[in-house]
Write an enzyme that holds these catalytic residues in place. Structure first.
Site, mmCIF file in Angstrom:
data_model
loop_
_atom_site.group_PDB
_atom_site.id
_atom_site.type_symbol
_atom_site.label_atom_id
_atom_site.label_comp_id
_atom_site.label_asym_id
_atom_site.label_seq_id
_atom_site.Cartn_x
_atom_site.Cartn_y
_atom_site.Cartn_z
ATOM 1 C CB CYS A 156 -0.915 0.011 1.210
ATOM 2 S SG CYS A 156 -2.191 -1.229 1.063
HETATM 3 N N1 COA Z 1 -20.357 -9.341 7.150
HETATM 4 C C1 COA Z 1 -20.966 -9.340 8.358
HETATM 5 N N2 COA Z 1 -20.292 -9.457 9.516
HETATM 6 C C2 COA Z 1 -18.956 -9.602 9.445
HETATM 7 C C3 COA Z 1 -18.270 -9.619 8.215
HETATM 8 C C4 COA Z 1 -19.026 -9.480 7.045
HETATM 9 N N3 COA Z 1 -18.446 -9.472 5.845
HETATM 10 N N4 COA Z 1 -16.948 -9.759 8.455
HETATM 11 C C5 COA Z 1 -16.805 -9.830 9.784
HETATM 12 N N5 COA Z 1 -18.028 -9.748 10.393
HETATM 13 C C6 COA Z 1 -18.315 -9.806 11.820
HETATM 14 C C7 COA Z 1 -17.289 -10.590 12.580
HETATM 15 O O1 COA Z 1 -17.612 -11.956 12.592
HETATM 16 C C8 COA Z 1 -17.377 -9.968 13.943
HETATM 17 O O2 COA Z 1 -18.478 -10.522 14.633
HETATM 18 P P1 COA Z 1 -18.415 -10.807 16.213
HETATM 19 O O3 COA Z 1 -18.191 -9.460 16.840
HETATM 20 O O4 COA Z 1 -19.740 -11.423 16.495
HETATM 21 O O5 COA Z 1 -17.251 -11.732 16.408
HETATM 22 C C9 COA Z 1 -17.704 -8.509 13.690
HETATM 23 O O6 COA Z 1 -18.263 -8.482 12.371
HETATM 24 C C10 COA Z 1 -16.503 -7.598 13.749
HETATM 25 O O7 COA Z 1 -15.444 -8.163 12.929
HETATM 26 P P2 COA Z 1 -14.045 -7.486 12.811
HETATM 27 O O8 COA Z 1 -13.189 -8.301 11.889
HETATM 28 O O9 COA Z 1 -13.507 -7.192 14.172
HETATM 29 O O10 COA Z 1 -14.451 -6.124 12.062
HETATM 30 P P3 COA Z 1 -13.714 -4.736 12.039
HETATM 31 O O11 COA Z 1 -14.591 -3.735 12.647
HETATM 32 O O12 COA Z 1 -12.298 -4.838 12.499
HETATM 33 O O13 COA Z 1 -13.687 -4.437 10.470
HETATM 34 C C11 COA Z 1 -12.048 -4.420 8.692
HETATM 35 C C12 COA Z 1 -12.964 -5.264 9.581
HETATM 36 C C13 COA Z 1 -11.236 -5.354 7.821
HETATM 37 C C14 COA Z 1 -12.934 -3.533 7.838
HETATM 38 C C15 COA Z 1 -11.161 -3.543 9.565
HETATM 39 O O14 COA Z 1 -10.556 -4.284 10.579
HETATM 40 C C16 COA Z 1 -10.072 -2.832 8.808
HETATM 41 O O15 COA Z 1 -10.245 -2.271 7.732
HETATM 42 N N6 COA Z 1 -8.890 -2.757 9.422
HETATM 43 C C17 COA Z 1 -7.769 -2.008 8.867
HETATM 44 C C18 COA Z 1 -7.126 -2.856 7.877
HETATM 45 C C19 COA Z 1 -6.219 -2.129 6.951
HETATM 46 O O16 COA Z 1 -6.109 -0.931 6.917
HETATM 47 N N7 COA Z 1 -5.579 -2.900 6.158
HETATM 48 C C20 COA Z 1 -4.726 -2.401 5.165
HETATM 49 C C21 COA Z 1 -4.949 -3.257 3.994
HETATM 50 S S1 COA Z 1 -3.848 -2.842 2.773
#
Ligand code: COA
Length: 373
Positions: A156
């Protein structure tokens, strides 16, 4: 040392858009079929049932509403779940060169330059579609730029790190005008069967011209006041795809060969690094964060960006201070902050300051302080 400007930028947007709703419908159909096929193991407790995805979750957790892709065929088919991109003969222009050139032509036009005015071309992105010959050299030949060309990969932060390379080359005099191109074709590396990440990425291409200030003619130019890089190894964002994969046929197609991440950990670990990195850079440059007219931030997650904005500028910040493009484009790896820069710099007047900043896999952070000429 020569003074350096960014004198033009360009953006190529792919032809097809995919909404969260379309992706979720396809994903949930796949989940239902998987659970039906494995009902016996699931009922006996030997296998966990897969859960549905939801468009509301995706938008709330990430800020993403849709993404662009070069090829839509296959992505939404629950039996395929990847873009079906036909192989091309070796003498045809590669897809990355094709879209990179489209963005580069706009950047040259803004900089009021022709291809032959450029010496190095740097293609910087999260993935290149082959190892060699470099996509940058293919572009050099197709566009008719001079000098030399090379590819570089820093996930990135590829775009900002390449701008830092370009700035160093122009400052030291080894180059006078550099074209930095980011043809980000991320969709083939998305695991569309993974609930945690099936929505994250889109395709795009961006480009900027970096040139010696004394040569620049463009009214779009920005002085580069400071450009800095930072890295710290982490496995929390990873793809194990590579040229050695085929040597272990039993594992060559496993999901770890696609993008995967521990999103929560990334959030928690990367944010403090970004704060520290920017605090140090701003202190060195004796610039207060509130002097920035705009923050062109990496576009991975809206909530993460809001943390960075609040840390730098406090709570009462207008949307235009740190524009969001990931709602429309999703995460486009290194191109995200360049899209934001390209779309949101026309209202700058002489002396206005802006911060271009990327952060992501590696971990890596690249930050460039710009001043409108
Ligand atoms: N649809 C519905 N629910 C979902 C889901 C989906 N696609 N994916 C995950 N969930 C659920 C999980 O099971 C979890 O449920 P629980 O609380 O009952 O266990 C809940 O949603 C939260 O999941 P989590 O993975 O903790 O979500 P989050 O708020 O961290 O969001 C991202 C996920 C990936 C959007 C986020 O973590 C993110 O963008 N992080 C930064 C990553 C980044 O910048 N990466 C760089 C890449 S180059």
């Amino acid at each position: 040392m020569n003074k350096v400007v960014i004198s033009g930028s360009g953006l190529y947007t792919p032809p097809f858009s995919v909404s969260n709703e379309e992706l979720v419908l396809s994903f949930n159909t796949y989940v239902d079929e998987f659970n039906a096929q494995h009902s016996t193991e699931i009922e006996s407790g030997g296998l966990a049932a897969l859960s549905h995805s939801s468009a509301e979750f995706i938008e709330k957790a990430s800020g993403i509403k849709s993404r662009y892709v070069m090829v839509k065929d296959g992505i939404l088919d629950p039996k395929v779940m990847m873009p079906l991109i036909a192989d091309k003969p070796s003498d045809a222009l590669s897809m990355q060169a094709e879209i990179g050139i489209k963005a580069a032509q706009q950047a040259l036009e803004q900089a009021q330059l022709n291809a032959e005015d450029i010496d190095p071309v740097i293609v910087a992105c999260a993935y290149t579609q082959r190892s060699y010959p470099a996509i940058a050299i293919e572009i050099q030949q197709a566009m008719g730029t001079k000098g030399f060309a090379y590819d570089m990969l820093v996930a990135c932060s590829s775009a900002t790190f390449a701008i830092v390379n370009a700035v160093n080359a122009v400052q030291s005099g080894t180059a006078s005008r550099v074209l930095v191109i980011n043809p980000e074709i991320c969709s083939p590396q998305v695991n569309y069967r993974d609930r945690d990440s099936h929505f994250i990425f889109g395709d795009v291409a961006t480009a900027v011209v970096v040139e010696r200030a004394s040569l620049a003619q463009s009214e779009h130019a920005f002085n580069v006041l400071s450009s800095q890089c930072f890295t710290d190894f982490s496995n929390n964002i990873r793809s194990n795809f590579g040229h050695i994969n085929r040597c272990d046929p039993n594992n060559a197609e496993k999901p770890d060969k696609l993008f995967h991440q521990q999103g929560r950990k990334v959030f928690k670990e990367l944010l403090p690094m970004i704060y520290q990195h920017l605090d140090k850079q701003l202190a060195e440059e004796q610039i207060q964060a509130n002097e920035f007219k705009r923050l062109w931030l990496h576009q991975a997650n809206i909530n993460m960006n809001m943390f960075v904005v609040r840390k730098l500028l406090g709570d009462n910040v207008t949307k235009l201070k740190a524009p969001v493009v990931l709602d429309e484009y999703a995460n486009t790896a290194s191109a995200g902050s360049i899209i934001a820069f390209h779309k949101y710099n026309q209202d700058f007047t002489t002396g206005d300051l802006g911060l271009l900043c990327s952060f992501g896999a590696g971990y890596s952070i690249g930050s460039i302080i710009l001043e409108k000429t």
